[in-house]
Design a protein around this motif. Structure first.
Motif, PDB file in Angstrom:
ATOM      1  N   PRO A   1      17.624  71.887  39.498  1.00 42.97           N
ATOM      2  CA  PRO A   1      18.090  71.592  38.348  1.00 42.97           C
ATOM      3  C   PRO A   1      18.507  72.737  37.433  1.00 42.97           C
ATOM      4  O   PRO A   1      19.230  72.734  36.361  1.00 42.97           O
ATOM      5  N   LEU A   2      17.828  73.865  37.785  1.00 40.47           N
ATOM      6  CA  LEU A   2      17.742  74.884  36.825  1.00 40.47           C
ATOM      7  C   LEU A   2      18.882  75.926  37.242  1.00 40.47           C
ATOM      8  O   LEU A   2      19.197  76.821  36.605  1.00 40.47           O
ATOM      9  N   LEU A   3      19.543  75.545  38.561  1.00 43.81           N
ATOM     10  CA  LEU A   3      20.722  76.411  38.724  1.00 43.81           C
ATOM     11  C   LEU A   3      21.695  76.490  38.028  1.00 43.81           C
ATOM     12  O   LEU A   3      22.234  75.476  37.488  1.00 43.81           O
TER      13      LEU A   3
ATOM     14  N   VAL B   1      26.385  88.516  38.222  1.00 37.13           N
ATOM     15  CA  VAL B   1      25.074  87.804  38.276  1.00 37.13           C
ATOM     16  C   VAL B   1      25.145  87.712  36.758  1.00 37.13           C
ATOM     17  O   VAL B   1      24.908  88.435  35.972  1.00 37.13           O
ATOM     18  N   ASP B   2      24.887  86.305  36.503  1.00 30.59           N
ATOM     19  CA  ASP B   2      24.826  85.568  35.057  1.00 30.59           C
ATOM     20  C   ASP B   2      23.712  85.278  34.607  1.00 30.59           C
ATOM     21  O   ASP B   2      23.078  85.286  33.399  1.00 30.59           O
ATOM     22  N   SER B   3      22.566  85.126  35.681  1.00 27.04           N
ATOM     23  CA  SER B   3      21.211  84.910  35.284  1.00 27.04           C
ATOM     24  C   SER B   3      20.425  84.980  36.462  1.00 27.04           C
ATOM     25  O   SER B   3      20.854  85.298  37.710  1.00 27.04           O
ATOM     26  N   TYR B   4      18.952  85.167  36.280  1.00 26.29           N
ATOM     27  CA  TYR B   4      17.987  85.300  37.197  1.00 26.29           C
ATOM     28  C   TYR B   4      17.087  83.825  37.116  1.00 26.29           C
ATOM     29  O   TYR B   4      16.850  83.309  36.252  1.00 26.29           O
ATOM     30  N   LEU B   5      16.737  83.570  38.323  1.00 22.31           N
ATOM     31  CA  LEU B   5      15.768  82.370  38.451  1.00 22.31           C
ATOM     32  C   LEU B   5      14.683  82.758  39.505  1.00 22.31           C
ATOM     33  O   LEU B   5      14.899  82.954  40.635  1.00 22.31           O
ATOM     34  N   ALA B   6      13.609  82.630  39.208  1.00 23.64           N
ATOM     35  CA  ALA B   6      12.367  82.955  39.993  1.00 23.64           C
ATOM     36  C   ALA B   6      11.929  81.674  40.772  1.00 23.64           C
ATOM     37  O   ALA B   6      11.793  80.550  40.257  1.00 23.64           O
TER      38      ALA B   6
ATOM     39  N   PRO C   1      26.081  73.784  41.075  1.00 26.89           N
ATOM     40  CA  PRO C   1      26.567  75.005  40.711  1.00 26.89           C
ATOM     41  C   PRO C   1      26.460  75.866  41.943  1.00 26.89           C
ATOM     42  O   PRO C   1      25.787  75.719  42.831  1.00 26.89           O
ATOM     43  N   THR C   2      27.400  77.015  41.814  1.00 24.85           N
ATOM     44  CA  THR C   2      27.537  78.102  43.040  1.00 24.85           C
ATOM     45  C   THR C   2      26.675  79.247  42.432  1.00 24.85           C
ATOM     46  O   THR C   2      27.085  79.862  41.670  1.00 24.85           O
ATOM     47  N   PRO C   3      25.612  79.524  43.269  1.00 23.93           N
ATOM     48  CA  PRO C   3      24.511  80.748  42.775  1.00 23.93           C
ATOM     49  C   PRO C   3      25.529  82.000  43.330  1.00 23.93           C
ATOM     50  O   PRO C   3      26.149  81.885  44.098  1.00 23.93           O
ATOM     51  N   ALA C   4      25.094  83.210  42.773  1.00 20.91           N
ATOM     52  CA  ALA C   4      25.375  84.296  43.104  1.00 20.91           C
ATOM     53  C   ALA C   4      24.869  84.969  44.358  1.00 20.91           C
ATOM     54  O   ALA C   4      25.488  85.558  44.985  1.00 20.91           O
ATOM     55  N   GLY C   5      23.506  84.538  44.657  1.00 19.85           N
ATOM     56  CA  GLY C   5      22.974  85.147  45.883  1.00 19.85           C
ATOM     57  C   GLY C   5      21.555  84.962  45.827  1.00 19.85           C
ATOM     58  O   GLY C   5      20.788  84.324  44.853  1.00 19.85           O
ATOM     59  N   ILE C   6      20.738  85.395  46.938  1.00 19.28           N
ATOM     60  CA  ILE C   6      19.434  85.184  47.080  1.00 19.28           C
ATOM     61  C   ILE C   6      18.696  86.430  47.361  1.00 19.28           C
ATOM     62  O   ILE C   6      19.271  87.218  47.957  1.00 19.28           O
ATOM     63  N   VAL C   7      17.715  86.651  46.417  1.00 18.77           N
ATOM     64  CA  VAL C   7      16.804  87.836  46.625  1.00 18.77           C
ATOM     65  C   VAL C   7      15.333  87.272  47.265  1.00 18.77           C
ATOM     66  O   VAL C   7      14.754  86.727  46.626  1.00 18.77           O
ATOM     67  N   LEU C   8      15.139  87.992  48.609  1.00 20.27           N
ATOM     68  CA  LEU C   8      13.690  87.577  49.181  1.00 20.27           C
ATOM     69  C   LEU C   8      12.918  88.777  49.078  1.00 20.27           C
ATOM     70  O   LEU C   8      12.967  89.918  49.475  1.00 20.27           O
ATOM     71  N   THR C   9      11.857  88.350  48.473  1.00 17.11           N
ATOM     72  CA  THR C   9      10.690  89.411  48.242  1.00 17.11           C
ATOM     73  C   THR C   9       9.585  89.627  49.156  1.00 17.11           C
ATOM     74  O   THR C   9       9.826  88.908  49.882  1.00 17.11           O
TER      75      THR C   9
ATOM     76  N   ASP D   1      12.636  77.518  52.334  1.00 14.23           N
ATOM     77  CA  ASP D   1      12.852  76.172  51.933  1.00 14.23           C
ATOM     78  C   ASP D   1      13.742  76.367  50.816  1.00 14.23           C
ATOM     79  O   ASP D   1      14.853  75.615  50.631  1.00 14.23           O
ATOM     80  N   LEU D   2      13.268  77.307  49.776  1.00 13.39           N
ATOM     81  CA  LEU D   2      14.189  77.430  48.623  1.00 13.39           C
ATOM     82  C   LEU D   2      15.331  78.135  48.912  1.00 13.39           C
ATOM     83  O   LEU D   2      16.305  77.643  48.310  1.00 13.39           O
ATOM     84  N   ALA D   3      15.637  78.986  49.807  1.00 10.32           N
ATOM     85  CA  ALA D   3      16.790  79.708  50.214  1.00 10.32           C
ATOM     86  C   ALA D   3      17.655  78.929  50.566  1.00 10.32           C
ATOM     87  O   ALA D   3      18.972  78.922  50.492  1.00 10.32           O
ATOM     88  N   VAL D   4      17.175  78.133  51.678  1.00 12.33           N
ATOM     89  CA  VAL D   4      18.228  76.796  52.514  1.00 12.33           C
ATOM     90  C   VAL D   4      18.629  76.259  51.216  1.00 12.33           C
ATOM     91  O   VAL D   4      19.722  75.803  51.474  1.00 12.33           O
ATOM     92  N   GLY D   5      18.033  75.723  50.532  1.00 10.77           N
ATOM     93  CA  GLY D   5      18.444  74.780  49.444  1.00 10.77           C
ATOM     94  C   GLY D   5      19.244  75.304  48.503  1.00 10.77           C
ATOM     95  O   GLY D   5      20.491  74.626  48.061  1.00 10.77           O
ATOM     96  N   VAL D   6      19.250  76.489  47.995  1.00 11.11           N
ATOM     97  CA  VAL D   6      20.138  77.184  47.201  1.00 11.11           C
ATOM     98  C   VAL D   6      21.360  77.640  47.967  1.00 11.11           C
ATOM     99  O   VAL D   6      22.369  77.496  47.301  1.00 11.11           O
ATOM    100  N   ALA D   7      21.231  77.788  49.132  1.00 17.81           N
ATOM    101  CA  ALA D   7      22.394  78.300  49.925  1.00 17.81           C
ATOM    102  C   ALA D   7      23.141  76.957  50.119  1.00 17.81           C
ATOM    103  O   ALA D   7      24.661  76.801  50.224  1.00 17.81           O
ATOM    104  N   ALA D   8      22.680  75.696  50.249  1.00 17.13           N
ATOM    105  CA  ALA D   8      23.253  74.403  50.473  1.00 17.13           C
ATOM    106  C   ALA D   8      23.965  73.858  49.154  1.00 17.13           C
ATOM    107  O   ALA D   8      25.137  73.406  49.203  1.00 17.13           O
ATOM    108  N   ALA D   9      23.631  74.462  47.972  1.00 24.13           N
ATOM    109  CA  ALA D   9      24.216  74.315  46.627  1.00 24.13           C
ATOM    110  C   ALA D   9      25.466  74.887  46.680  1.00 24.13           C
ATOM    111  O   ALA D   9      26.349  74.488  46.180  1.00 24.13           O
ATOM    112  N   ALA D  10      25.701  76.198  47.345  1.00 20.40           N
ATOM    113  CA  ALA D  10      26.690  76.663  47.196  1.00 20.40           C
ATOM    114  C   ALA D  10      28.015  76.113  47.986  1.00 20.40           C
ATOM    115  O   ALA D  10      29.215  76.461  47.397  1.00 20.40           O
ATOM    116  N   VAL D  11      27.758  75.199  49.027  1.00 16.46           N
ATOM    117  CA  VAL D  11      28.745  74.651  49.533  1.00 16.46           C
ATOM    118  C   VAL D  11      29.258  73.266  49.290  1.00 16.46           C
ATOM    119  O   VAL D  11      29.907  72.491  49.609  1.00 16.46           O
ATOM    120  N   SER D  12      28.218  72.777  48.083  1.00 12.69           N
ATOM    121  CA  SER D  12      28.418  71.577  47.618  1.00 12.69           C
ATOM    122  C   SER D  12      29.364  71.467  46.268  1.00 12.69           C
ATOM    123  O   SER D  12      29.015  72.344  45.495  1.00 12.69           O
TER     124      SER D  12
END
Length: 686
Positions: A241-243, A226-231, A272-280, A257-268
């Motif tokens: 754009p912050l990914l 994990v290189d960085s965190y994004l709230a 950028p390819t995120p490291a993962g998603i934490v749902l609180t 909606d955010l989780a699905v969008g970030v997951a889509a970024a991983a296959v585009s």
């Protein structure tokens, strides 16, 4: 020979674990029964990470209770009751018992995180002196000037000298370019660069630290750093754009909606390819929503805490070097091997040449030999996950230079999704490479007698296996490893057509390096030639003896049959007898026995009874089987019954090395096979 070594740091956060790993790898090449020991560790219920790393990676027999003497609190109680000397006496007694049971004890000193860090260097020095253990000291160059590090070096050496310790070497760890001039030869001071990856949290560590529940994603994705965190507290168009690569999104569980969008970024390929998603906030998406997240392969973690609390908990955490952190382990080992003269250090530790060779010793020696004369190996299956993970480890450890074959964009995208770094690996697409025309011309010339035209050849060399083989043939690379996704025939056929066999060798055969608990044997042929005749069997025996020599096994060749000596007759035993005579005539100095039964070949008592006076009987190291049925069955039986590690098959008889993987191979299998191929290439015919 020394049987103990004390590793101590000068302060907290020196990167002592990475140095301990490098020392363990050095020791594992020469020591059969190795123990790791921690005198005092922090108070917590978790296993000590250095001990667990050593136990898991090197299969050490030592139990956790034996590997750790005291926690800080129990050490304080003992000091309060009897003074510091009481603690030292108890630790010395503990280590004395370990020295009775193990060939070598690596003592890894305290972490400087106890109640009185200022006195810990004195404690470690006292312990080393009372144990009679030479010392390797570690200090950190992180955020220090070269002058500050030089001062710390002198002060640390003075403390150790005052206590009567012998300092074998000093390692300035986590160093920057400004510390390069600190390296010296007498006594050795080694400067190892800072590796930010070692302090980074992996996604798996995030799951553990947050006591989270993994909803989706596993395998290599959990070991991504994990290189960085994004709230996640804004709309998707604001968040995207912050990914960055390696970003961990931390968002309320109801923001699917955010989780699905970030997951889509991983296959585009364009994002950028995120490291993962934490749902609180303890909110878990419904099953249909989770289905939208699964194709990305991203780890999705649910936690009970709110977003702010979760980010706050993550802020102060750093990663640890663990056995399952393949990238961190490879990076640490590579840096240690690149910047520490292990041969000088081995001499200073006074390690004796071992009488036995364990699987870990063999693997460590193999990697060291490959590194010593680095070669270039092509891996045709560049889009296979295991190949990409192995490629990262091989390059980080400096085992070989690599070429991957396949579509460049697809391989790069997959590597990004896996979180692997292949920036130092050359990638060639056979379909678009400018080499394809030249390779087609050469292949057409080589196969003209089979009616192959230039047009046909152009199509053939577009195949990754043929293109990789042509790279070997042309001298662009030194060897090839394939078979993770292709059949054995797909790997071997191009080699037979293009590279061909050595002079005086009639066929390509195979050998397995059978790593038993105390020795390495060579078994041949167990994978390629179904039913060799006597002349072919003799060729297999000669090639297997040469294979043994290449990998440090003294060849004592047993031609295995159901009968020993002159006791039996029949077509099968006569074939083995004739092959034995051919080998003896061609190589009269090669230790040889045959026909001989398996038990007489490997058991000294049986060998002496059945073939008295023969130097091979009971002591064979190279076992040649009469046919594929016998060889394959025997190697698998020994592998299972004796808990042996079977490395191979190693193809032998080719002018240049090409080796085959099993389609069920692991990343470790690929690493070992590439190392084997590199060692073969060091002595390959040119």
């Amino acid at each position: 020979m020394s049987d103990i070594l004390y590793l101590t740091s000068m302060e907290p956060r020196s990167g002592k674990s990475a140095v301990a790993l490098g020392l363990l790898d050095l020791l594992a090449a020469d020591v059969r029964r190795l123990a790791v020991f921690r005198p005092v560790v922090p108070d917590h219920s978790r296993p000590d990470p250095i001990v667990e790393l050593a136990r898991q990676r090197y299969d050490l027999e030592i139990a956790e209770d034996d590997a750790v003497a005291f926690t800080y609190s129990t050490a304080a109680e003992l000091i309060e009751a009897g003074g510091p000397q009481k603690l030292i006496e108890a630790i010395v007694d503990h280590v004395a018992r370990l020295r009775e049971r193990y060939d070598f004890v690596l003592c890894v000193g305290t972490d400087f995180t106890g109640p009185s860090p200022a006195v810990e260097l004195d404690l470690n020095a006292d312990l080393a002196a009372n144990l009679g253990a030479p010392v390797i000291q570690v200090l950190s160059g992180h955020s220090r000037t070269a002058d500050a590090v030089s001062t710390a070096l002198r002060e640390g050496a003075a403390v150790l000298k005052t206590h009567g310790c012998e300092v074998l070497a000093t390692i300035v760890n986590r160093a920057g370019p400004e510390h390069g001039n600190l390296a010296c030869a007498t006594p050795p001071v080694y400067v190892v660069p800072d590796l930010p990856v070692l302090a980074a949290l992996t996604v798996a560590e995030v799951v553990a630290a947050l006591d989270g529940t993994l909803l989706s994603g596993d395998g290599p994705a959990l070991q991504r750093e994990v290189d960085s965190y994004l709230a996640g507290s804004a709309y998707l168009q604001t968040v995207l754009p912050l990914l960055k690569d390696g970003t961990l999104l931390v968002s309320s569980g109801d923001r699917i909606d955010l989780a699905v969008g970030v997951a889509a970024a991983a296959v585009s390929p364009d994002l950028p390819t995120p490291a993962g998603i934490v749902l609180t906030v303890g909110h878990v998406p419904d099953e249909r929503s989770l289905k939208l997240l699964e194709p990305s392969g991203l780890p999705v973690i649910a936690v009970k805490a709110d977003t702010y609390t979760t980010l706050h908990r993550l802020e102060g955490l750093t990663g640890q070097l663990r056995a399952d952190s393949a990238r961190k382990v490879a990076a640490a080992l590579g840096a240690f091997a690149d910047h520490v003269d292990t041969e000088v250090l081995r001499t200073r530790i006074q390690l004796a040449k071992p009488d036995v060779v364990t699987p870990h010793m063999f693997s460590a020696q193999l990697i060291a030999r490959a590194r010593a004369d680095k070669r270039t190996i092509v891996l045709p299956e560049g889009d296979d996950d295991r190949i990409l993970l192995a490629a990262e480890e091989l390059t980080q450890r400096g085992v070989a230079d690599l070429v991957l074959l396949g579509n460049v964009e697809q391989i790069t995208a997959k590597a990004t999704q896996l979180g692997t770094d292949v920036t130092n690996v050359r990638i060639i697409d056979p379909l678009t490479s400018p080499l394809r025309d030249a390779f087609a011309t050469t292949y057409a010339e080589l196969r003209a007698h089979k009616g192959v035209t230039p047009a046909m050849a152009y199509d053939v060399v577009g195949d990754v296996s043929y293109f990789g083989t042509m790279l070997v043939h042309a001298g662009e690379v030194d060897g090839m490893v394939s078979g993770a996704a292709h059949t054995t025939a797909h790997t071997i056929r191009p080699a037979l057509e293009v590279i061909r066999t050595l002079p005086d060798v009639s066929l390509v055969s195979s050998a397995f390096l059978m790593c038993l608990p105390t020795k390495v044997l060579v078994f041949a042929d167990c994978a390629v030639v179904p039913d060799p005749d006597a002349a072919q069997l003799a060729d297999i025996a000669v090639c297997a003896a040469e294979t043994a020599v290449k990998f440090g096994v003294e060849p004592k060749v047993a031609m295995v049959s159901y009968s020993t000596g002159q006791s039996g007759t029949g077509v099968d035993v006569d074939k083995v007898r004739a092959a034995t005579e051919l080998v003896g005539a061609k190589h009269p100095d090669l230790p040889l026995a045959g026909p001989i039964q398996y038990d007489a070949a490997v058991d000294p008592a049986v060998g002496a009874a059945k073939l008295p006076g023969n130097p091979v009987a009971g002591h064979a190291t190279v076992l040649i089987f009469p046919d594929l049925n016998t060889g394959n069955t025997t190697y698998k039986a020994v592998q299972r019954a004796a808990s042996a590690i079977a490395v191979g098959p190693v193809l032998q008889g080719l002018r240049r090395p090409v080796n085959d993987l099993s389609r069920g191979c692991t990343v470790a299998d690929i690493v070992n096979t590439v190392a084997i191929t590199a060692v073969q290439a060091q002595g390959a015919m040119r």
